[in-house]
Design a protein around this motif. Structure first.
Motif, PDB file in Angstrom:
ATOM      1  N   ILE A  16       0.838  -0.960  -0.162  1.00 46.59           N
ATOM      2  CA  ILE A  16      -0.311  -0.548   0.188  1.00 46.59           C
ATOM      3  C   ILE A  16       1.019   1.468  -0.314  1.00 46.59           C
ATOM      4  O   ILE A  16       2.186   1.571   0.489  1.00 46.59           O
ATOM      5  CB  ILE A  16      -0.940   0.335   0.926  1.00 46.59           C
ATOM      6  CG1 ILE A  16      -1.576  -0.924   1.836  1.00 46.59           C
ATOM      7  CG2 ILE A  16      -1.150   0.905   1.100  1.00 46.59           C
ATOM      8  CD1 ILE A  16      -2.646  -1.497   3.014  1.00 46.59           C
ATOM      9  N   LYS A  17       0.548   1.864  -0.771  1.00 49.17           N
ATOM     10  CA  LYS A  17       1.382   3.171  -0.956  1.00 49.17           C
ATOM     11  C   LYS A  17       0.200   4.292  -0.647  1.00 49.17           C
ATOM     12  O   LYS A  17      -0.858   4.420  -0.824  1.00 49.17           O
ATOM     13  CB  LYS A  17       1.889   3.491  -2.557  1.00 49.17           C
ATOM     14  CG  LYS A  17       2.943   2.832  -2.967  1.00 49.17           C
ATOM     15  CD  LYS A  17       3.447   3.564  -4.073  1.00 49.17           C
ATOM     16  CE  LYS A  17       4.757   2.296  -4.578  1.00 49.17           C
ATOM     17  NZ  LYS A  17       5.907   2.185  -3.708  1.00 49.17           N
ATOM     18  N   THR A  18       0.649   5.350   0.621  1.00 51.62           N
ATOM     19  CA  THR A  18      -0.502   6.138   1.137  1.00 51.62           C
ATOM     20  C   THR A  18       0.484   7.932   1.608  1.00 51.62           C
ATOM     21  O   THR A  18       1.830   7.695   1.756  1.00 51.62           O
ATOM     22  CB  THR A  18      -0.747   5.920   2.747  1.00 51.62           C
ATOM     23  OG1 THR A  18      -0.986   6.905   3.118  1.00 51.62           O
ATOM     24  CG2 THR A  18       0.394   5.477   3.294  1.00 51.62           C
ATOM     25  N   ASP A  19      -0.060   8.709   1.571  1.00 52.49           N
ATOM     26  CA  ASP A  19       0.368   9.847   2.245  1.00 52.49           C
ATOM     27  C   ASP A  19       0.368  10.615   2.805  1.00 52.49           C
ATOM     28  O   ASP A  19       0.593  11.491   3.443  1.00 52.49           O
ATOM     29  CB  ASP A  19       0.250  10.902   0.723  1.00 52.49           C
ATOM     30  CG  ASP A  19      -1.750  11.282   0.688  1.00 52.49           C
ATOM     31  OD1 ASP A  19      -2.397  10.637   1.588  1.00 52.49           O
ATOM     32  OD2 ASP A  19      -2.523  12.192   0.054  1.00 52.49           O
ATOM     33  N   ARG A  20      -0.475   9.433   3.856  1.00 54.92           N
ATOM     34  CA  ARG A  20      -0.209   9.810   5.369  1.00 54.92           C
ATOM     35  C   ARG A  20       1.096   9.493   5.757  1.00 54.92           C
ATOM     36  O   ARG A  20       0.769   9.624   7.486  1.00 54.92           O
ATOM     37  CB  ARG A  20      -1.481   9.073   5.688  1.00 54.92           C
ATOM     38  CG  ARG A  20      -2.741   8.803   5.383  1.00 54.92           C
ATOM     39  CD  ARG A  20      -3.315  10.260   6.304  1.00 54.92           C
ATOM     40  NE  ARG A  20      -5.039  10.728   5.535  1.00 54.92           N
ATOM     41  CZ  ARG A  20      -5.882   9.526   5.325  1.00 54.92           C
ATOM     42  NH1 ARG A  20      -5.852   9.510   6.540  1.00 54.92           N
ATOM     43  NH2 ARG A  20      -6.916  10.121   5.708  1.00 54.92           N
ATOM     44  N   LEU A  21       1.514   8.487   5.483  1.00 52.24           N
ATOM     45  CA  LEU A  21       3.075   8.098   5.778  1.00 52.24           C
ATOM     46  C   LEU A  21       4.380   8.610   5.131  1.00 52.24           C
ATOM     47  O   LEU A  21       3.997   9.509   4.052  1.00 52.24           O
ATOM     48  CB  LEU A  21       3.426   7.201   5.810  1.00 52.24           C
ATOM     49  CG  LEU A  21       2.375   6.023   6.453  1.00 52.24           C
ATOM     50  CD1 LEU A  21       3.094   4.684   7.039  1.00 52.24           C
ATOM     51  CD2 LEU A  21       2.449   6.260   8.049  1.00 52.24           C
ATOM     52  N   LYS A 242      -9.134   3.351  -0.364  1.00 46.26           N
ATOM     53  CA  LYS A 242      -9.542   2.349   1.117  1.00 46.26           C
ATOM     54  C   LYS A 242      -8.948   1.202   0.416  1.00 46.26           C
ATOM     55  O   LYS A 242      -9.777   0.293  -0.085  1.00 46.26           O
ATOM     56  CB  LYS A 242     -10.902   3.412   1.770  1.00 46.26           C
ATOM     57  CG  LYS A 242     -11.070   4.458   2.139  1.00 46.26           C
ATOM     58  CD  LYS A 242     -10.167   4.701   2.916  1.00 46.26           C
ATOM     59  CE  LYS A 242     -10.173   6.172   3.204  1.00 46.26           C
ATOM     60  NZ  LYS A 242      -9.725   6.789   3.871  1.00 46.26           N
ATOM     61  N   TYR A 243      -8.305   0.269   1.454  1.00 44.23           N
ATOM     62  CA  TYR A 243      -7.832  -1.143   1.115  1.00 44.23           C
ATOM     63  C   TYR A 243      -8.874  -1.593   2.683  1.00 44.23           C
ATOM     64  O   TYR A 243      -8.707  -1.260   3.596  1.00 44.23           O
ATOM     65  CB  TYR A 243      -6.777  -1.177   0.966  1.00 44.23           C
ATOM     66  CG  TYR A 243      -5.966  -0.265   0.234  1.00 44.23           C
ATOM     67  CD1 TYR A 243      -5.841  -0.312  -1.603  1.00 44.23           C
ATOM     68  CD2 TYR A 243      -5.481   0.996   0.687  1.00 44.23           C
ATOM     69  CE1 TYR A 243      -5.217  -0.450  -2.064  1.00 44.23           C
ATOM     70  CE2 TYR A 243      -5.012   1.902  -0.387  1.00 44.23           C
ATOM     71  CZ  TYR A 243      -5.197   0.818  -1.673  1.00 44.23           C
ATOM     72  OH  TYR A 243      -4.807   2.643  -2.354  1.00 44.23           O
ATOM     73  N   MET A 244      -9.108  -3.380   1.852  1.00 44.55           N
ATOM     74  CA  MET A 244      -8.884  -4.303   2.902  1.00 44.55           C
ATOM     75  C   MET A 244      -8.006  -5.948   2.932  1.00 44.55           C
ATOM     76  O   MET A 244      -8.179  -5.844   1.876  1.00 44.55           O
ATOM     77  CB  MET A 244     -10.507  -4.582   2.881  1.00 44.55           C
ATOM     78  CG  MET A 244     -11.176  -5.785   4.127  1.00 44.55           C
ATOM     79  SD  MET A 244     -12.584  -6.276   4.399  1.00 44.55           S
ATOM     80  CE  MET A 244     -13.018  -7.285   2.780  1.00 44.55           C
ATOM     81  N   ALA A 245      -7.686  -6.095   3.706  1.00 47.29           N
ATOM     82  CA  ALA A 245      -6.846  -7.166   3.452  1.00 47.29           C
ATOM     83  C   ALA A 245      -7.662  -7.863   4.420  1.00 47.29           C
ATOM     84  O   ALA A 245      -8.417  -8.477   5.238  1.00 47.29           O
ATOM     85  CB  ALA A 245      -5.323  -7.556   4.059  1.00 47.29           C
ATOM     86  N   ILE A 270       3.904  -0.970   4.271  1.00 48.57           N
ATOM     87  CA  ILE A 270       2.651   0.118   3.762  1.00 48.57           C
ATOM     88  C   ILE A 270       4.129   1.012   3.378  1.00 48.57           C
ATOM     89  O   ILE A 270       4.695   0.856   4.900  1.00 48.57           O
ATOM     90  CB  ILE A 270       1.913   0.792   5.192  1.00 48.57           C
ATOM     91  CG1 ILE A 270       0.823   0.066   5.284  1.00 48.57           C
ATOM     92  CG2 ILE A 270       1.349   1.726   4.566  1.00 48.57           C
ATOM     93  CD1 ILE A 270       0.082   0.186   6.813  1.00 48.57           C
ATOM     94  N   GLU A 271       4.153   1.919   2.213  1.00 51.64           N
ATOM     95  CA  GLU A 271       4.558   2.664   2.167  1.00 51.64           C
ATOM     96  C   GLU A 271       4.517   4.509   1.742  1.00 51.64           C
ATOM     97  O   GLU A 271       3.584   4.754   1.315  1.00 51.64           O
ATOM     98  CB  GLU A 271       5.860   2.274   0.584  1.00 51.64           C
ATOM     99  CG  GLU A 271       6.159   1.733   0.492  1.00 51.64           C
ATOM    100  CD  GLU A 271       7.627   0.990   0.233  1.00 51.64           C
ATOM    101  OE1 GLU A 271       8.417   2.309   1.104  1.00 51.64           O
ATOM    102  OE2 GLU A 271       8.725   0.125   0.431  1.00 51.64           O
ATOM    103  N   GLY A 272       5.069   5.228   2.440  1.00 51.07           N
ATOM    104  CA  GLY A 272       5.481   6.816   2.455  1.00 51.07           C
ATOM    105  C   GLY A 272       5.653   6.867   1.174  1.00 51.07           C
ATOM    106  O   GLY A 272       6.382   6.627   0.414  1.00 51.07           O
ATOM    107  N   VAL A 273       4.477   8.183   0.590  1.00 51.82           N
ATOM    108  CA  VAL A 273       5.042   9.031  -0.369  1.00 51.82           C
ATOM    109  C   VAL A 273       4.398  10.425  -0.767  1.00 51.82           C
ATOM    110  O   VAL A 273       5.189  11.388  -1.390  1.00 51.82           O
ATOM    111  CB  VAL A 273       3.895   8.907  -1.562  1.00 51.82           C
ATOM    112  CG1 VAL A 273       3.817   7.612  -1.754  1.00 51.82           C
ATOM    113  CG2 VAL A 273       2.484   8.660  -1.017  1.00 51.82           C
TER     114      VAL A 273
END
Length: 274
Positions: A16-21, A242-245, A270-273
């Motif tokens: 998952i890539k997210t701008d929250r991190l 939004k994601y679900m595993a 989870i990777e921050g962008v």
């Protein structure tokens, strides 16, 4: 102690890539467990422990049903053995309750003090249990908020699938803010759209055991609620960012079969962008 028969364990990885991190914080590696149902994976849980070790996790999360709760016949020793060994790895372990733990906790007239015994032993090992609670995990200069949601038992009754609009979620946790990456451990995956609308960036679920029997090209056949061809049986899903595993689980109970549906261990990166 008998040694569990060695069997195939499927390992799935999703990113998952997210701008929250922040990008500079590096990846957050999460091993996700669900539905162990007190299964023994080799002597001392050796097979499962080796698989978890190979994934080099920063965090271990468990979304419930680690044990088997039957009236006056709770099976928990193999689950406790697993977590006793995992705590030696010095990796944070955070669990939430599935329907088995929830009914033990909520129905002491049937299960007496067995939930307190189970939770007490885990807590004494250093495992964190979130029962309608949240905690914050610092990752570099970023922050992740983890929620352990205990869904009311009415949503697990067989032959019924009540409408669920998330009022209970908001009452227990409020609304997620924009500052954190929000991980919701919610055992029942059926209501993914509601979890996502509430604000969960990532939902972790299990419960459906992958549909028990899978038909290639179609998916799982039946759920514990006796619903045919569930939409969210196992795998990785996305709705509007939004994601679900959904784990197919690490064990079974009641219907101890799996066809084209191996037990499953999951790694989420989870990777921050930002």
């Amino acid at each position: 102690m008998k040694t569990g028969a060695k069997r195939k364990l499927e390992i799935k990885t999703w990113e998952i890539k997210t701008d929250r991190l922040k990008r500079t914080d590096g990846s957050l590696r999460i091993v996700f467990l669900a539905d162990l149902h007190d299964r023994l994976w080799g002597e001392g849980q050796e097979q499962l422990l080796e698989a978890i070790d190979s994934l080099k996790a920063d965090l271990i999360l468990g979304a419930g049903d680690m044990l088997v709760a039957k009236e006056h016949a709770v099976k928990m020793e193999h689950a406790l053995l697993l977590f006793e060994e995992l705590t030696k790895r010095q990796i944070p372990i955070i669990l939430s309750n599935g329907n088995h733990e929830s009914r033990m906790r909520q129905q002491p007239e049937k299960y007496e003090h067995q939930y307190e015994a189970y939770a007490g032993r885990l807590t004494s090992m250093g495992v964190r249990i979130l029962s309608d609670e949240a905690c914050e995990l610092v990752h570099g200069s970023s922050s992740v908020k983890i929620y352990g949601y205990e869904m009311p038992l009415e949503y697990y009754h067989k032959l019924r699938q009540p409408v669920y609009k998330g009022e209970d979620l908001e009452q227990k946790f409020g609304r997620p803010d924009e500052k954190h990456f929000h991980i919701l451990m919610a055992h029942n995956p059926v209501y993914f759209d509601t979890y996502a609308a509430w604000g969960a960036d990532l939902t972790l679920a299990g419960h459906l055991h992958g549909g028990i029997i899978r038909i290639p090209g179609i998916g799982g056949v039946i759920t514990p609620q006796v619903k045919l061809f569930p939409e969210y049986d196992r795998g990785f899903f996305e709705r509007n960012g939004k994601y679900m595993a959904v784990s197919a689980g690490l064990g079974e109970h009641t219907v101890p079969i799996r066809i084209f549906n191996p037990p499953q261990l999951i790694l989420l990166t989870i990777e921050g962008v930002a």
